[in-house]
Design a protein around this motif. Structure first.
Motif, PDB file in Angstrom:
ATOM      1  N   LEU A 156      -2.181  21.606  -5.610  1.00 14.73           N
ATOM      2  CA  LEU A 156      -2.983  22.041  -4.459  1.00 14.73           C
ATOM      3  C   LEU A 156      -3.063  20.953  -3.394  1.00 14.73           C
ATOM      4  CD1 LEU A 156      -5.895  24.133  -6.012  1.00 14.73           C
ATOM      5  CD2 LEU A 156      -3.711  24.892  -5.074  1.00 14.73           C
ATOM      6  N   HIS A 157      -3.109  19.690  -3.805  1.00 12.72           N
ATOM      7  CA  HIS A 157      -3.086  18.607  -2.819  1.00 12.72           C
ATOM      8  C   HIS A 157      -1.773  18.617  -2.033  1.00 12.72           C
ATOM      9  CE1 HIS A 157      -6.609  16.078  -2.684  1.00 12.72           C
ATOM     10  NE2 HIS A 157      -6.750  16.151  -4.004  1.00 12.72           N
ATOM     11  N   ALA A 158      -0.713  19.071  -2.697  1.00 14.89           N
ATOM     12  CA  ALA A 158       0.596  19.116  -2.034  1.00 14.89           C
ATOM     13  C   ALA A 158       0.805  20.391  -1.233  1.00 14.89           C
ATOM     14  CB  ALA A 158       1.703  18.980  -3.080  1.00 14.89           C
ATOM     15  N   ASN A 159      -0.192  21.312  -1.241  1.00 14.02           N
ATOM     16  CA  ASN A 159      -0.057  22.593  -0.551  1.00 14.02           C
ATOM     17  C   ASN A 159      -0.419  22.434   0.929  1.00 14.02           C
ATOM     18  OD1 ASN A 159       0.496  25.327  -0.341  1.00 14.02           O
ATOM     19  ND2 ASN A 159      -1.615  25.922  -0.780  1.00 14.02           N
ATOM     20  N   VAL A 160       0.364  21.584   1.594  1.00 12.09           N
ATOM     21  CA  VAL A 160       0.155  21.314   3.019  1.00 12.09           C
ATOM     22  C   VAL A 160       1.476  21.480   3.748  1.00 12.09           C
ATOM     23  CG1 VAL A 160      -1.772  19.729   2.641  1.00 12.09           C
ATOM     24  CG2 VAL A 160       0.565  18.837   2.737  1.00 12.09           C
TER      25      VAL A 160
ATOM     26  N   TRP B 237      -0.323   5.117  -1.266  1.00 15.28           N
ATOM     27  CA  TRP B 237      -0.890   4.716  -2.558  1.00 15.28           C
ATOM     28  C   TRP B 237      -1.857   5.754  -3.103  1.00 15.28           C
ATOM     29  CZ3 TRP B 237       0.181   2.121  -6.556  1.00 15.28           C
ATOM     30  CH2 TRP B 237      -0.809   1.795  -7.503  1.00 15.28           C
ATOM     31  N   LYS B 238      -2.490   6.521  -2.236  1.00 19.45           N
ATOM     32  CA  LYS B 238      -3.477   7.496  -2.693  1.00 19.45           C
ATOM     33  C   LYS B 238      -2.832   8.696  -3.389  1.00 19.45           C
ATOM     34  CE  LYS B 238      -3.610   9.854   1.807  1.00 19.45           C
ATOM     35  NZ  LYS B 238      -4.434  10.198   2.988  1.00 19.45           N
ATOM     36  N   ALA B 239      -1.501   8.805  -3.289  1.00 27.08           N
ATOM     37  CA  ALA B 239      -0.788   9.925  -3.895  1.00 27.08           C
ATOM     38  C   ALA B 239      -0.169   9.510  -5.225  1.00 27.08           C
ATOM     39  CB  ALA B 239       0.284  10.446  -2.956  1.00 27.08           C
ATOM     40  N   VAL B 240       0.040  10.488  -6.086  1.00 31.67           N
ATOM     41  CA  VAL B 240       0.653  10.248  -7.398  1.00 31.67           C
ATOM     42  C   VAL B 240       2.080  10.787  -7.429  1.00 31.67           C
ATOM     43  CG1 VAL B 240       0.543  10.848  -9.858  1.00 31.67           C
ATOM     44  CG2 VAL B 240      -1.554  10.273  -8.611  1.00 31.67           C
ATOM     45  N   GLU B 241       2.302  11.948  -6.851  1.00 33.05           N
ATOM     46  CA  GLU B 241       3.614  12.600  -6.936  1.00 33.05           C
ATOM     47  C   GLU B 241       4.493  12.272  -5.738  1.00 33.05           C
ATOM     48  OE1 GLU B 241       2.921  16.636  -9.443  1.00 33.05           O
ATOM     49  OE2 GLU B 241       2.294  16.710  -7.349  1.00 33.05           O
TER      50      GLU B 241
ATOM     51  N   PHE C 279     -12.715  14.005  -5.375  1.00 30.90           N
ATOM     52  CA  PHE C 279     -11.367  14.394  -5.800  1.00 30.90           C
ATOM     53  C   PHE C 279     -10.437  14.587  -4.606  1.00 30.90           C
ATOM     54  CE2 PHE C 279     -14.525  16.212  -8.744  1.00 30.90           C
ATOM     55  CZ  PHE C 279     -14.220  15.464  -9.873  1.00 30.90           C
ATOM     56  N   SER C 280     -10.678  13.854  -3.533  1.00 30.40           N
ATOM     57  CA  SER C 280      -9.981  14.099  -2.266  1.00 30.40           C
ATOM     58  C   SER C 280      -8.552  13.566  -2.217  1.00 30.40           C
ATOM     59  CB  SER C 280     -10.783  13.492  -1.104  1.00 30.40           C
ATOM     60  OG  SER C 280     -10.932  12.090  -1.296  1.00 30.40           O
ATOM     61  N   THR C 281      -8.093  12.877  -3.275  1.00 28.71           N
ATOM     62  CA  THR C 281      -6.697  12.422  -3.329  1.00 28.71           C
ATOM     63  C   THR C 281      -6.153  12.637  -4.742  1.00 28.71           C
ATOM     64  OG1 THR C 281      -7.136  10.144  -4.027  1.00 28.71           O
ATOM     65  CG2 THR C 281      -7.200  10.594  -1.648  1.00 28.71           C
ATOM     66  N   GLN C 282      -4.854  12.654  -4.866  1.00 32.13           N
ATOM     67  CA  GLN C 282      -4.243  12.756  -6.195  1.00 32.13           C
ATOM     68  C   GLN C 282      -4.618  11.556  -7.059  1.00 32.13           C
ATOM     69  OE1 GLN C 282       0.033  13.273  -5.697  1.00 32.13           O
ATOM     70  NE2 GLN C 282      -0.158  15.511  -5.763  1.00 32.13           N
ATOM     71  N   ARG C 283      -4.723  10.382  -6.442  1.00 31.50           N
ATOM     72  CA  ARG C 283      -5.047   9.176  -7.211  1.00 31.50           C
ATOM     73  C   ARG C 283      -6.452   9.277  -7.817  1.00 31.50           C
ATOM     74  NH1 ARG C 283      -1.325   6.057  -9.052  1.00 31.50           N
ATOM     75  NH2 ARG C 283      -0.328   5.888  -7.022  1.00 31.50           N
ATOM     76  N   LYS C 284      -7.392   9.842  -7.079  1.00 26.06           N
ATOM     77  CA  LYS C 284      -8.747  10.020  -7.599  1.00 26.06           C
ATOM     78  C   LYS C 284      -8.753  11.010  -8.766  1.00 26.06           C
ATOM     79  CE  LYS C 284     -11.278   8.984  -3.296  1.00 26.06           C
ATOM     80  NZ  LYS C 284     -12.153   9.551  -2.237  1.00 26.06           N
ATOM     81  N   ILE C 285      -7.952  12.045  -8.642  1.00 23.01           N
ATOM     82  CA  ILE C 285      -7.857  13.020  -9.733  1.00 23.01           C
ATOM     83  C   ILE C 285      -7.253  12.375 -10.967  1.00 23.01           C
ATOM     84  CG2 ILE C 285      -6.636  15.129 -10.450  1.00 23.01           C
ATOM     85  CD1 ILE C 285      -7.033  16.104  -7.525  1.00 23.01           C
TER      86      ILE C 285
ATOM     87  N   ASP D 182       0.823  -1.216   0.000  1.00 26.38           N
ATOM     88  CA  ASP D 182       0.000   0.000   0.000  1.00 26.38           C
ATOM     89  C   ASP D 182       0.856   1.266   0.000  1.00 26.38           C
ATOM     90  OD1 ASP D 182       0.996  -0.434   2.551  1.00 26.38           O
ATOM     91  OD2 ASP D 182      -0.813   0.304   3.569  1.00 26.38           O
ATOM     92  N   ARG D 183       2.159   1.089  -0.192  1.00 23.21           N
ATOM     93  CA  ARG D 183       3.062   2.238  -0.232  1.00 23.21           C
ATOM     94  C   ARG D 183       3.866   2.216  -1.519  1.00 23.21           C
ATOM     95  NH1 ARG D 183       5.550   1.549   5.919  1.00 23.21           N
ATOM     96  NH2 ARG D 183       3.548   1.190   6.961  1.00 23.21           N
TER      97      ARG D 183
END
Length: 896
Positions: free
Chosen positions: A648-652, A546-550, A619-625, A481-482
């Motif tokens: 924007l997802h990475a703007n944390v 896994w939910k992230a792309v970048e 659209f709550s994760t990069q993977r969904k986008i 999952d990673r």
């Protein structure tokens, strides 16, 4: 018999020494090392009783237990004592700890057995009945006709007379002297030296202070002294090598791609210019999709299987089946003339012809005794690999989670599945056939290289492909999952996401890292040395959910997280939602999407009031986008919007530690560059930044060091290959120290200095145990780099090359040559060059456009790996002037 072990070792407070070995009294029966006792600042000691009639041979090794419990073994694994029944009542053993980082140890690895006269496997030492002492010492850096001698303060050692030195005899890895010393001579002082047996003259004493030995020669008591290394200057070996992927080789007989048989031509060329090493990229099978995306050599579907693309069809066909490949001559010529590899076309034709040859050859092939031996030795991976390939093709995907049959690996079920009685067995056996042919061809190339004194250096990727045979067989060894990757850097500002699952090291440790040891063992069939890709992954890995792309969405694992209390203790304003959720305002939406801002806001976001927004759940994760845009029409506008939403997802500021219930966090890398951080007030920003620096650059080092020392020593001890580490990127402070401790060669690159205060690294400053190179397959060549940053090039031209005036706009051949020569004069053990950088020294031989020389661009996730030499190896061999000049440069640098 009683054995007293004395180890010369100075410890720090909290450290403990222990000894392990094959004797019951050394803990062999219990599987527990025997603790030693502190004697004084110079020695640790322990005594044991042993019955030589039951245990005639003692093999042992020392270990250091640090204050935190980390166990580090010394390098030595060849301390052997023959115990004579009844001859001796007491045996005193005086030893010197062999630090793994001693450069001399490198000369007992595989590459040097043929290249340097290391004393190995010589005649058994004859030990006379009457003796009191045996002195053993190692000296791997001797030249022809040189032997070790010793002289000392007593008559038996010549009283320092150079004409009366005692000559030592070869004894396995050691040089040994068996002496009968009178007790009146103790304590004695002595030194080792070098004696020329051809000229029959003493040559030199070792450097440093005199050695000393306390104790006496009592009746029925013998002493064995292991004195480590003779202290000789390291002026014996510096090597040069060439680095190139196998697929990039070009010859008259290959089939549109480099093949294992082409390695022999490369060996001939390397030898002709006095090189000693050839470095290759990974050569494992990457056939996951049967498309060009499989050209990525670091995404193998098996850590053991070789890639079918490298097989030479003519060798497989032999004389018996030449008719089957005659019709391919036109296609072969067409593919060979292409500037780059046409991966899909080459694979299509090769597999089709291999099937024809296999069907014509299968009855005879099955009777081959060499095949039977190969099958039995490799059965543990070969059978599951063949089943995996069959199921991949049957289900048209390597994603085993989608298979209707055998989606979960079961060894017993697969054993039945591969039964010769089943109809599909021929298709399975086809994969055995290909692997056997590849094995024979690579083995022949390796043998050819070894006979000509050329070292072959392989490459072990840090990760495994997510949908690989390895992951299918043992998913428990990985965190599926990673995703492994790398944090942002100058080459990839969004970080890198390799897509590989990360390792479950705790699970791997349970069976003593068996998978890794099997991997090394198989690699040793062909290679003498290897490069560990991204060795930093053994300290910590950049782990992306896994939910992230970048890659920018990841954090290091393991890592000591920031506890919520640390914000309060430092007086930092804390707001869970503000720090952990994407910070999105009207202003940010407009700045990011400009004319698309209204559409983006209406489609992807919901308002929270006060001019701020959250992503819709859809659209709550990069993977969904990513999944949503995959269904949309491909357009420039959609690409811009998709990337903006990723940003924007990475703007944390913080990522919450999984399972911590909002109490523990990891900082987002590059937090200070986010608009989320910039919008905070000054005092909060300073507090967060100080904590960020502490998190990334201070608090993790000790734990990362412990992590590496749990894995690397065990893996290093399991192989005799020379190990080189690719230690580039964001290198923790502990990495150089651990690599030096373990004697693992570092990688030094001129344009990537490890010291952040330097703009460039000079090859003259390289440590001996290192590889220096001006570029790697992940970078532009020397010529390409020269044009990337004009200001940086100018500073390099003036400061590193020592030239006056304005730097040339293009990298002229003399500049390329000057950089290569700098590396050849480096004190590093190895200076290795991409072939493109060597050809760049010649105006006539270099490729017209440097952009065509690049092998990989790390920031491009779907890069097509297809670079080929623009001339054949046969043509290169005929370039007499170039080859002569290169040979002279190598010799002048002391690398011949």
């Amino acid at each position: 018999m009683k054995i007293h072990f004395y180890l010369r070792f100075h410890t720090s407070f909290g450290e403990q020494l222990q000894i392990t070995g094959n004797l019951k009294s050394l803990g062999a029966a219990m599987g527990q090392p025997l603790p030693m006792n502190y004697l004084n600042d110079e020695f640790w000691q322990v005594s044991i009783d042993v019955d030589p009639a039951e245990e005639p041979v003692c093999r042992y090794q020392y270990q250091l237990v640090s204050a935190d419990g980390t166990v580090v073994s010394e390098w030595e694994n060849d301390r052997v004592i023959q115990l004579q029944d009844g001859a001796v009542e007491e045996l005193q053993v005086v030893d010197t700890w062999n630090h793994s980082g001693e450069f001399e140890n490198a000369f007992y690895t595989a590459p040097f057995r043929e290249l340097l006269p290391v004393a190995r496997g010589s005649k058994k030492l004859k030990i006379p009945k009457n003796h009191s002492h045996i002195f053993r010492v190692k000296a791997p850096l001797l030249s022809k006709n040189e032997v070790v001698c010793m002289a000392g303060s007593i008559p038996a050692l010549g009283e320092w007379d150079e004409d009366k030195t005692v000559l030592l005899q070869p004894d396995g890895n050691w040089w040994a002297a068996v002496l009968d010393l009178p007790k009146e001579g103790f304590p004695l002082s002595y030194k080792y030296g070098v004696y020329d047996t051809h000229k029959k003259t003493f040559r030199e004493f070792e450097s440093g202070a005199n050695r000393s030995l306390f104790g006496d020669a009592l009746h029925h008591k013998h002493t064995i002294v292991h004195d480590g290394f003779v202290h000789l200057p390291n002026n014996t070996f510096k090597g040069a090598g060439v680095a190139i992927p196998v697929f990039s080789l070009r010859s008259k007989k290959s089939f549109g791609v480099g093949e294992f048989t082409d390695i022999e031509l490369l060996v001939d060329w390397a030898r002709s210019v006095d090189m000693q090493l050839i470095q290759l990229l990974p050569i494992n099978d990457t056939t996951a999709t049967h498309t060009w995306t499989d050209s990525y050599p670091y995404a193998a579907i098996s850590a053991f299987a070789l890639h079918p693309i490298y097989v030479n069809l003519e060798k497989v066909a032999g004389k018996r089946h030449t008719a089957l490949i005659k019709s391919l001559k036109k296609k072969q010529k067409q593919l060979n003339e292409l500037a780059e590899v046409d991966y899909e076309e080459v694979m299509k034709f090769k597999l089709a012809v291999l099937k024809e040859i296999y069907m014509a050859d299968k009855e005879e092939w099955l009777k081959d005794k060499e095949y039977a031996e190969f099958f039995q030795q490799n059965r543990h991976w070969l059978v599951p690999y063949a089943a995996f390939c069959f199921l991949r093709d049957k289900h048209e995907t390597s994603d085993f989670t989608q298979w209707k049959q055998h989606s979960v690996y079961d060894a017993a079920a697969i054993e039945k599945f591969v039964s010769p009685r089943l109809k599909h067995h021929d298709q399975l056996r086809f994969h055995y056939y290909i692997q056997f042919q590849l094995h024979k061809q690579l083995k022949a190339a390796a043998s050819y290289a070894h006979k000509r004194g050329i070292v072959l250096k392989g490459d072990i990727p840090i990760g495994i492909y997510r949908y690989s045979c390895d992951a299918w067989m043992a998913p428990q060894l990985y965190y599926m999952d990673r995703q492994a990757g790398a944090p942002p850097d100058g080459f990839a500002v969004k970080g890198q996401n390799w897509g590989f699952p990360t390792y479950n090291w705790q699970k791997m440790e349970e069976d003593g890292y068996l998978w890794w040891k099997q991997r090394f063992s198989q690699m040793k069939e062909y290679f003498d040395a290897f490069r560990i890709d991204h060795i930093l992954g053994f300290f910590r890995i950049w782990s992306i959910p896994w939910k992230a792309v970048e890659g920018i969405m990841g954090h290091f694992v393991p890592a000591i997280p920031v506890h919520v209390n640390e914000f309060y203790e430092r007086g930092i304003w804390y707001d869970y939602n503000r720090y952990t959720r994407p910070y999105i305002t009207e202003k940010i939406l407009f700045e990011t999407f400009s004319e698309h801002a209204q559409y983006v806001r209406d489609t992807f976001f919901e308002t929270t009031g006060f001019g701020q927004f959250n992503f819709h759940e859809t659209f709550s994760t990069q993977r969904k986008i990513e999944a949503w845009f995959a269904k949309q029409e491909a357009s420039e506008a959609n690409a811009i919007i998709c990337q903006g939403l990723y940003d924007l997802h990475a703007n944390v500021i913080l990522f919450e530690e999984e399972g911590s219930k909002g109490l523990q966090f990891h900082f987002r890398f590059g937090m200070e560059n986010t608009s989320s951080y910039q919008a905070l007030e000054a005092a909060t920003k300073k507090g967060l930044y100080d904590l960020y620096v502490n998190y990334f650059y201070h608090r993790q080092d000790d734990s990362w060091k412990e992590e590496a020392l749990r894995k690397l020593p065990a893996l290093k001890a399991s192989t005799e290959m020379l190990i080189c580490g690719e230690d580039l990127g964001m290198v923790p402070h502990c990495v150089p120290d651990v690599m030096k401790q373990l004697g693992i060669l570092s990688l030094e690159i001129q344009r990537m200095p490890k010291n952040p205060a330097q703009e460039f690294f000079h090859p003259d400053d390289a440590p001996y145990l290192s590889v220096v190179t001006p570029s790697t397959h992940d970078m532009s060549t020397i010529r390409g780099w020269w044009e990337e940053d004009r200001d940086k090039t100018q500073r390099f031209f003036n400061n590193e090359l020592g030239q006056w005036g304005e730097a040339p706009e293009y990298c002229e051949a003399w500049i390329n040559k000057a950089i290569v020569i700098q590396h050849l004069y480096s004190p590093a053990m190895w200076s290795i060059f991409q072939l493109q950088d060597l050809l760049g020294m010649d105006d006539q031989l270099r490729r017209k456009e440097h952009i065509d020389e690049r092998i990989n661009i790390p920031s491009v996730a779907k890069h097509y790996w297809r670079y080929r030499m623009h001339m054949t190896l046969e043509e290169l061999a005929k370039e007499k002037t170039f080859n002569h000049d290169l040979r002279e440069y190598i010799r002048a640098g002391g690398r011949a």
